[in-house]
Design a protein around this motif. Structure first.
Motif, PDB file in Angstrom:
ATOM      1  N   LYS A 199      -2.817  -5.372   5.863  1.00 63.41           N
ATOM      2  CA  LYS A 199      -3.738  -6.279   5.194  1.00 63.41           C
ATOM      3  C   LYS A 199      -3.845  -7.612   5.917  1.00 63.41           C
ATOM      4  O   LYS A 199      -4.933  -8.173   6.087  1.00 63.41           O
ATOM      5  N   ARG A 200      -2.725  -8.137   6.365  1.00 69.71           N
ATOM      6  CA  ARG A 200      -2.736  -9.405   7.095  1.00 69.71           C
ATOM      7  C   ARG A 200      -3.562  -9.314   8.371  1.00 69.71           C
ATOM      8  O   ARG A 200      -4.198 -10.273   8.787  1.00 69.71           O
ATOM      9  N   GLN A 201      -3.564  -8.149   8.993  1.00 75.00           N
ATOM     10  CA  GLN A 201      -4.308  -7.981  10.240  1.00 75.00           C
ATOM     11  C   GLN A 201      -5.799  -7.786  10.004  1.00 75.00           C
ATOM     12  O   GLN A 201      -6.626  -8.343  10.741  1.00 75.00           O
ATOM     13  N   PRO A 256      -7.064 -10.709   5.926  1.00 71.34           N
ATOM     14  CA  PRO A 256      -6.086 -11.755   5.597  1.00 71.34           C
ATOM     15  C   PRO A 256      -6.477 -12.617   4.400  1.00 71.34           C
ATOM     16  O   PRO A 256      -5.617 -13.224   3.766  1.00 71.34           O
ATOM     17  N   SER A 286       1.178  -4.629   3.417  1.00 69.66           N
ATOM     18  CA  SER A 286       1.089  -6.076   3.656  1.00 69.66           C
ATOM     19  C   SER A 286       0.796  -6.376   5.116  1.00 69.66           C
ATOM     20  O   SER A 286      -0.042  -7.233   5.441  1.00 69.66           O
ATOM     21  N   HIS A 324      -3.624  -9.898  -2.559  1.00 72.27           N
ATOM     22  CA  HIS A 324      -2.842  -8.667  -2.493  1.00 72.27           C
ATOM     23  C   HIS A 324      -1.763  -8.697  -3.567  1.00 72.27           C
ATOM     24  O   HIS A 324      -0.918  -9.592  -3.574  1.00 72.27           O
TER      25      HIS A 324
END
Length: 237
Positions: free
Chosen positions: A149-151, A154, A146, A158
């Motif tokens: 993935k956010r970095q 985004p 997570s 997910h």
């Protein structure tokens, strides 16, 4: 054997077909080097397991790179990511793997960590090799996914749930069987080289058996075999 193929392998005592067949046997099936030596001997080809190992090391990854280039852009837009433990000489490593919704291996990366940094390295490698972002990413509940993935991605969906990730967990099984057959990997480098090669060759012969007639299956297998011969016999040693 064609004259052109013979010339390309002129520095090797054995013809191109023999070398390509030995490499195919080793990576396609859960066989040891001595198993491949015995199978070749049964066909009248006297070659040592050390030579088979050298062929697998020299040619396997190069064949795999050509297969990767051919398949780039043809995978599903749903990616499954997971990691498994690999013990090498008493040290614990993590083999990070990504497959698409159909079970094709996108990439595999051996790392010594199981954290956000390791997840980022896998995702960056995937984005570079695939050239596209997925529509959906499926992982287990490891928080590193997570955070990474956010970095990096985004905007994509997910889904974090262990029960949804059987696709990639099942893809670990062939490597686990090979690890046992090989009595563990000797080094991190050997492990990375093996999984990088094994995944691409497995993709080529990964046929969707569900709802296939026997005729369809034979045709798909024949097509995969043709591609393998084209790659193996066009390679310049």
């Amino acid at each position: 054997m064609t004259e052109d193929a013979s010339a390309q392998y002129k520095r090797h005592r054995f013809p191109a077909e023999v070398i390509a067949h030995a490499v195919w046997l080793y990576y396609r099936f859960p066989l040891s080097l001595r198993d491949v030596e015995d199978l070749l001997a049964e066909r009248g080809i006297e070659v040592s397991f050390q030579t088979v190992a050298e062929w697998a090391r020299k040619f396997g990854l190069k064949f795999a790179r050509q297969l990767r280039r051919r398949s780039c852009g043809n995978f599903a837009d749903k990616w499954h990511l997971d990691e498994m433990v690999v013990s090498i000489k008493g040290k614990k490593y993590w083999l990070w793997r990504a497959v698409d919704a159909n079970g094709y291996v996108l990439d595999a990366l051996l790392q010594s960590r199981r954290n956000k940094g390791a997840a980022l390295r896998l995702m960056r490698k995937l984005l570079k090799s695939q050239g596209v972002t997925p529509r959906v990413m499926v992982t287990d509940k490891l928080r590193s996914y997570s955070a990474a993935k956010r970095q990096l991605m985004p905007g994509i969906e997910h889904r974090s749930h262990k029960g949804l990730n059987n696709r990639v967990e099942n893809s670990h099984l062939p490597v686990q069987r090979r690890e046992r057959r090989m009595m563990r990997f000797n080094s991190a480098r050997q492990c990375q080289r093996f999984v990088s090669t094994h995944g691409q060759i497995a993709n080529l012969f990964h046929l969707h058996r569900k709802h296939l007639t026997a005729t369809d299956h034979r045709q798909l297998h024949a097509h995969a075999s043709t591609i393998w011969r084209e790659i193996a016999l066009s390679f310049k040693a």
